[in-house]
Design a protein around this motif. Structure first.
Motif, mmCIF file in Angstrom:
data_model
loop_
_atom_site.group_PDB
_atom_site.id
_atom_site.type_symbol
_atom_site.label_atom_id
_atom_site.label_comp_id
_atom_site.label_asym_id
_atom_site.label_seq_id
_atom_site.Cartn_x
_atom_site.Cartn_y
_atom_site.Cartn_z
ATOM 1 N N THR A 56 0.832 -1.206 0.000
ATOM 2 C CA THR A 56 0.000 0.000 0.000
ATOM 3 C C THR A 56 0.863 1.250 0.000
ATOM 4 O O THR A 56 0.577 2.215 -0.728
ATOM 5 C CB THR A 56 -0.948 0.001 1.212
ATOM 6 O OG1 THR A 56 -1.737 -1.199 1.201
ATOM 7 C CG2 THR A 56 -1.881 1.210 1.178
ATOM 8 N N VAL A 60 0.819 4.345 -2.653
ATOM 9 C CA VAL A 60 0.609 5.733 -2.218
ATOM 10 C C VAL A 60 1.748 6.617 -2.711
ATOM 11 O O VAL A 60 1.523 7.721 -3.237
ATOM 12 C CB VAL A 60 0.483 5.803 -0.679
ATOM 13 C CG1 VAL A 60 0.598 7.248 -0.187
ATOM 14 C CG2 VAL A 60 -0.842 5.187 -0.221
ATOM 15 N N VAL A 71 -4.887 11.018 -1.334
ATOM 16 C CA VAL A 71 -5.087 9.647 -1.826
ATOM 17 C C VAL A 71 -6.160 8.965 -0.980
ATOM 18 O O VAL A 71 -6.132 9.025 0.255
ATOM 19 C CB VAL A 71 -3.783 8.831 -1.772
ATOM 20 C CG1 VAL A 71 -4.041 7.359 -2.114
ATOM 21 C CG2 VAL A 71 -2.744 9.414 -2.721
ATOM 22 N N LEU A 73 -7.677 5.369 -0.007
ATOM 23 C CA LEU A 73 -7.488 3.916 -0.050
ATOM 24 C C LEU A 73 -8.874 3.292 -0.205
ATOM 25 O O LEU A 73 -9.584 3.071 0.775
ATOM 26 C CB LEU A 73 -6.812 3.413 1.224
ATOM 27 C CG LEU A 73 -5.425 3.990 1.561
ATOM 28 C CD1 LEU A 73 -4.846 3.294 2.785
ATOM 29 C CD2 LEU A 73 -4.473 3.881 0.373
ATOM 30 N N VAL A 100 -3.765 10.896 3.296
ATOM 31 C CA VAL A 100 -4.247 9.586 2.869
ATOM 32 C C VAL A 100 -5.458 9.249 3.735
ATOM 33 O O VAL A 100 -5.377 9.277 4.966
ATOM 34 C CB VAL A 100 -3.165 8.495 3.021
ATOM 35 C CG1 VAL A 100 -3.702 7.147 2.539
ATOM 36 C CG2 VAL A 100 -1.907 8.872 2.243
#
Length: 275
Positions: A56, A60, A71, A73, A100
């Motif tokens: 991950t 990113v 970003v 997820l 994120v």
């Protein structure tokens, strides 16, 4: 001089995040998005915390390199196993101005609007269920609620292999929902804790009691992001707003295009990228 504007990054280990992207495109049509699918290494659901975090973080950082300041997820497993570490450990090292966000917190925040019994069911991958992310987050916000989980390891392969409408899908959907409801008959709200599962939603509703409300994450996450950008105008100002969407995959572009058409009901142009 400030940094140039960038698209909003949307990451998933496979195709499921396309259900979130679809809602984002519908609710935020003026914004630019970059979708990155790590299809070469999917599924993440049965991988260890360490491997999911490593994969991950690579995705990113790739999206950051592509100019994204924010970003999402769009993957429950990545949100469960990697998000907190990236937020707390990596963002201060990479760039304190970047963000994120995941899909679990918005889904949990929405639960109180739907349940009247306080009994909530969660279906997800083995990784998401084993992480206990949903019960832990729900208990933080709503200590009085009861949460029952059910791992559904076959549901993602059924979707990704185009078997969502097959007799096999009926068997596995009915089996897991029956097991869930047998453990708590008071469940009146079900969280689809995997972004693939909206493609099974007709079958899910078919095998649930009519009293159960099914929460699909796409619309919830999109509404949450709209609210987030409203509350953070500095981040909103960094988002490109030309209505353009780009797609990248770590595997076959042809295979991704076929799957994307299934999830988005439109053909897309896809480029290959390495992580």
């Amino acid at each position: 001089m400030g940094q140039p504007q960038g698209a909003i990054g949307v990451f998933d280990s496979g195709y499921g995040g396309l259900t979130v992207l679809k809602s984002l495109m519908e609710q935020m049509p003026n914004y630019d998005f970059i979708y990155l699918g790590d299809n070469a290494r999917t599924p993440y659901g049965n991988r260890s915390f360490e491997v999911v975090y490593e994969y991950t973080l690579q995705a990113v950082e790739k999206l950051f390199d592509m100019g994204c300041h924010l970003v999402i997820l769009a993957c429950n497993t990545a949100s469960a196993k990697a998000l907190r570490t990236i937020q707390q450990k990596d963002l201060p090292r990479i760039d304190v101005t970047r963000r994120v966000l995941g899909v679990i917190r918005p889904s949990v925040e929405a639960v109180s609007q739907y349940t009247s019994t306080g009994h909530v069911g969660v279906v997800g991958t083995v990784g998401t269920v084993m992480s206990d992310s949903y019960p832990l987050e729900i208990k933080k916000l709503y200590p009085h609620m009861t949460v029952v989980q059910e791992a559904c390891p076959m549901w993602v392969p059924l979707v990704e292999n185009g078997e969502a409408h097959s007799p096999g899908a009926d068997y596995f959907v009915q089996r897991h929902l029956m097991q869930l409801m047998q453990r708590d008959e008071q469940i009146d709200t079900l969280i689809l804790g995997c972004t693939h599962y909206p493609l099974l939603i007709d079958k899910i509703r078919q095998y649930l009691p009519s009293k159960v409300t099914v929460l699909s994450q796409g619309d919830i996450v999109a509404a949450s992001l709209v609210d987030y950008l409203h509350r953070h105008p500095d981040m909103d100002a960094k988002c490109l707003k030309q209505g353009q969407v780009q797609f990248f995959t770590t595997e076959s572009t042809q295979k991704f295009s076929l799957a994307a058409a299934l999830f988005l009901n439109q053909s897309v142009e896809v480029r290959h990228v390495g992580l």
